[in-house]
Scaffold this motif. Sequence first.
Motif, PDB file in Angstrom:
ATOM      1  N   GLU A  95       0.696  -0.865   0.041  1.00  0.00           N
ATOM      2  CA  GLU A  95       0.017  -0.013  -0.120  1.00  0.00           C
ATOM      3  C   GLU A  95       0.807   1.208  -0.080  1.00  0.00           C
ATOM      4  O   GLU A  95       2.032   1.168   0.411  1.00  0.00           O
ATOM      5  N   VAL A  96       0.458   2.183  -0.394  1.00  0.00           N
ATOM      6  CA  VAL A  96       1.105   3.458  -0.584  1.00  0.00           C
ATOM      7  C   VAL A  96       0.734   4.111   0.826  1.00  0.00           C
ATOM      8  O   VAL A  96      -0.267   4.458   1.436  1.00  0.00           O
ATOM      9  N   GLY A  97       1.919   4.925   1.544  1.00  0.00           N
ATOM     10  CA  GLY A  97       1.796   5.420   2.740  1.00  0.00           C
ATOM     11  C   GLY A  97       2.274   4.653   3.950  1.00  0.00           C
ATOM     12  O   GLY A  97       2.653   3.687   3.721  1.00  0.00           O
ATOM     13  N   GLY A  98       2.430   5.297   4.825  1.00  0.00           N
ATOM     14  CA  GLY A  98       2.851   4.686   5.932  1.00  0.00           C
ATOM     15  C   GLY A  98       4.427   4.982   6.702  1.00  0.00           C
ATOM     16  O   GLY A  98       4.699   4.697   7.922  1.00  0.00           O
ATOM     17  N   SER A  99       5.074   5.933   5.820  1.00  0.00           N
ATOM     18  CA  SER A  99       6.304   6.458   6.279  1.00  0.00           C
ATOM     19  C   SER A  99       5.975   7.725   7.231  1.00  0.00           C
ATOM     20  O   SER A  99       5.339   8.508   6.898  1.00  0.00           O
ATOM     21  N   HIS A 100       6.933   7.824   8.005  1.00  0.00           N
ATOM     22  CA  HIS A 100       7.039   9.103   8.860  1.00  0.00           C
ATOM     23  C   HIS A 100       7.463  10.301   7.970  1.00  0.00           C
ATOM     24  O   HIS A 100       7.471  11.591   8.635  1.00  0.00           O
ATOM     25  N   LEU A 101       8.265  10.008   6.867  1.00  0.00           N
ATOM     26  CA  LEU A 101       8.613  11.260   5.841  1.00  0.00           C
ATOM     27  C   LEU A 101       7.267  11.210   4.943  1.00  0.00           C
ATOM     28  O   LEU A 101       6.991  10.176   4.481  1.00  0.00           O
ATOM     29  N   ALA A 102       7.367  12.492   4.490  1.00  0.00           N
ATOM     30  CA  ALA A 102       6.269  12.716   3.379  1.00  0.00           C
ATOM     31  C   ALA A 102       7.072  12.401   2.112  1.00  0.00           C
ATOM     32  O   ALA A 102       6.476  12.108   1.090  1.00  0.00           O
ATOM     33  N   SER A 103       8.551  13.026   2.026  1.00  0.00           N
ATOM     34  CA  SER A 103       9.205  13.002   0.805  1.00  0.00           C
ATOM     35  C   SER A 103      10.689  13.212   1.288  1.00  0.00           C
ATOM     36  O   SER A 103      11.012  13.672   2.380  1.00  0.00           O
ATOM     37  N   PHE A 104      11.664  12.983   0.142  1.00  0.00           N
ATOM     38  CA  PHE A 104      12.881  13.650   0.516  1.00  0.00           C
ATOM     39  C   PHE A 104      13.381  13.770  -1.022  1.00  0.00           C
ATOM     40  O   PHE A 104      13.107  13.305  -1.920  1.00  0.00           O
ATOM     41  N   LYS A 105      14.818  14.408  -1.007  1.00  0.00           N
ATOM     42  CA  LYS A 105      15.297  14.559  -2.325  1.00  0.00           C
ATOM     43  C   LYS A 105      16.909  14.868  -2.243  1.00  0.00           C
ATOM     44  O   LYS A 105      17.403  14.833  -1.062  1.00  0.00           O
ATOM     45  N   PHE A 106      17.376  14.741  -3.540  1.00  0.00           N
ATOM     46  CA  PHE A 106      18.754  14.886  -3.534  1.00  0.00           C
ATOM     47  C   PHE A 106      18.996  16.354  -4.242  1.00  0.00           C
ATOM     48  O   PHE A 106      18.531  16.441  -5.355  1.00  0.00           O
ATOM     49  N   GLU A 107      20.197  17.164  -3.745  1.00  0.00           N
ATOM     50  CA  GLU A 107      20.503  18.318  -4.265  1.00  0.00           C
ATOM     51  C   GLU A 107      21.288  18.164  -5.643  1.00  0.00           C
ATOM     52  O   GLU A 107      21.658  16.738  -5.979  1.00  0.00           O
ATOM     53  N   ALA A 108      21.670  18.967  -6.278  1.00  0.00           N
ATOM     54  CA  ALA A 108      22.514  18.709  -7.541  1.00  0.00           C
ATOM     55  C   ALA A 108      23.788  18.205  -7.493  1.00  0.00           C
ATOM     56  O   ALA A 108      24.407  17.712  -8.302  1.00  0.00           O
ATOM     57  N   ASP A 109      24.432  18.402  -6.190  1.00  0.00           N
ATOM     58  CA  ASP A 109      25.617  17.765  -6.010  1.00  0.00           C
ATOM     59  C   ASP A 109      25.451  16.305  -5.354  1.00  0.00           C
ATOM     60  O   ASP A 109      26.733  15.672  -5.123  1.00  0.00           O
ATOM     61  N   GLY A 110      24.054  15.715  -5.290  1.00  0.00           N
ATOM     62  CA  GLY A 110      24.123  14.565  -4.904  1.00  0.00           C
ATOM     63  C   GLY A 110      23.783  14.352  -3.397  1.00  0.00           C
ATOM     64  O   GLY A 110      23.587  13.290  -2.841  1.00  0.00           O
ATOM     65  N   SER A 111      24.038  15.585  -2.604  1.00  0.00           N
ATOM     66  CA  SER A 111      23.758  15.404  -1.043  1.00  0.00           C
ATOM     67  C   SER A 111      22.173  15.184  -0.679  1.00  0.00           C
ATOM     68  O   SER A 111      21.365  15.654  -1.687  1.00  0.00           O
ATOM     69  N   GLY A 112      21.570  14.474   0.144  1.00  0.00           N
ATOM     70  CA  GLY A 112      20.336  14.305   0.310  1.00  0.00           C
ATOM     71  C   GLY A 112      19.711  14.846   1.688  1.00  0.00           C
ATOM     72  O   GLY A 112      20.378  15.268   2.531  1.00  0.00           O
TER      73      GLY A 112
END
Length: 463
Positions: free
Chosen positions: A372-389
């Motif tokens: 199922e979709v959902g269930g994480s305590h994070l809504a989203s995350f991303k990686f910047e142009a240099d690859g940092s998270g």
Amino acid sequence: MKTWLPIASLAILLAACGGSDTGAGAAPEARKPLGGRNADPVPVAPRPAADYIALTQNLYMGFFGRPADAAGLAYWTAIFSEKYLPLTFPEWVAGYGFNPDVTTILDTYVNSVEAQDLYVSNNASFINAVYQNAFNRYSEQGGRDYWAGLIDRGQITRAQAVLSILSSAQGSDTEILARKAQAAVLFTSLLDSDIRTQAYGTGGFNDGARDLFSRIDANTDLAAFRADIVAFISTLESSSGQLVVRRYVGYHYLQDVNNEPLYAAGYRYRLGDFPTYLSASGSLTYGAEPQTIAWTRDDVAGYAYAAPVTASAHLVSGNGLPSMTMLCQPVQTAAGTVTKSTDVLVARNAWRLTSAEELAGQTFTVYRENCEVGGSHLASFKFEADGSGVFPVGAGVMTFNAAAVTSVLNGQVLPDLSTGKVLTFAAYHYKRKDGSLAYFIVQHLGNRRTGVSEGVVAVWGQE
């Protein structure tokens, strides 16, 4: 195998490794005759290449689970003859590590493109596959732990394990291997036209041959089985009805938390006629203890699976097959029976990412757990142009620099601040149906790094 070293190149490589006049399997002409250390070597004619046909077929069966193709058989028997190599498995086992020819050749088998396509890094899974190749059964737990443990500790290599298992076969296993070798000799001899030789040699029919030889047991009447071989070889001139196995790697929710897949898996189906090559049904083999279940698909409902799978989720690639499959099953827990995502399968053609640069600019917004979709305590995350998270945590943000992200992609285990457990990530990209690239991350959470008893396997995606 799909690729071979040219004979001249292998000869140069073997020569560069040096020679041994004392190791098992050394050519007689390299040994000094009795009676004096300075006497000239006694010239001995090489064994005929034909003497090595049965040995070569057994090697193909042990390493790849199929008969040799015509070009491969000719190539390897010529090499074995030229090097005057041993004819028996015990001699090859004894020669590994002492005779450079034996060592290099066996390492070439185990490191071949075909072997890399068939097996995963987990050595217990590899031992299971060898038993299936040779004896049409999976290994007992004790035997699997024994051989995998030796490889894990660096006491033997995978090549040595294959030869040792074949050499130590007993009872019905011995008879099955012998019958497979006899049937394989017949199989390759019947590749009697350019079309058949080329069709089987390109690898497209390897899975069908594996399936054919998986039917051989200790009581198989080889005279009667000849008709099955002839019927299979007659199909080499047409792709319709061909058995295809699309290969996957599998993550299990109770495996060690190390971000490496635990086992090899595969969707099996028969090719249809143009333009509907992809079948609407087939079977799926998956699991740390392999099991095979039926599957069906249609363009509206998608994929459905037989028991014990009760739910599933997919990321579908351009060829209509899943790039990622999440399988959910009933699991007995202290709180009762719950449906859990026990396995995540990743297609071999999904590209494994090992550098932060490869994730630069990507955002992940869809979390799947227990199909199922959902269930994480994070809504989203991303990686910047240099690859940092960049990961939102509570009211703040947690950031990993690019070097840290690369470490995570290559197996570094992280603490999960929200649960107090540990987790790993394995990242992939694949082609969507429209041809664009999409990314997903397999997340594995466990209560400890090894001996996991209540793990979670989940997927972050981008839909």
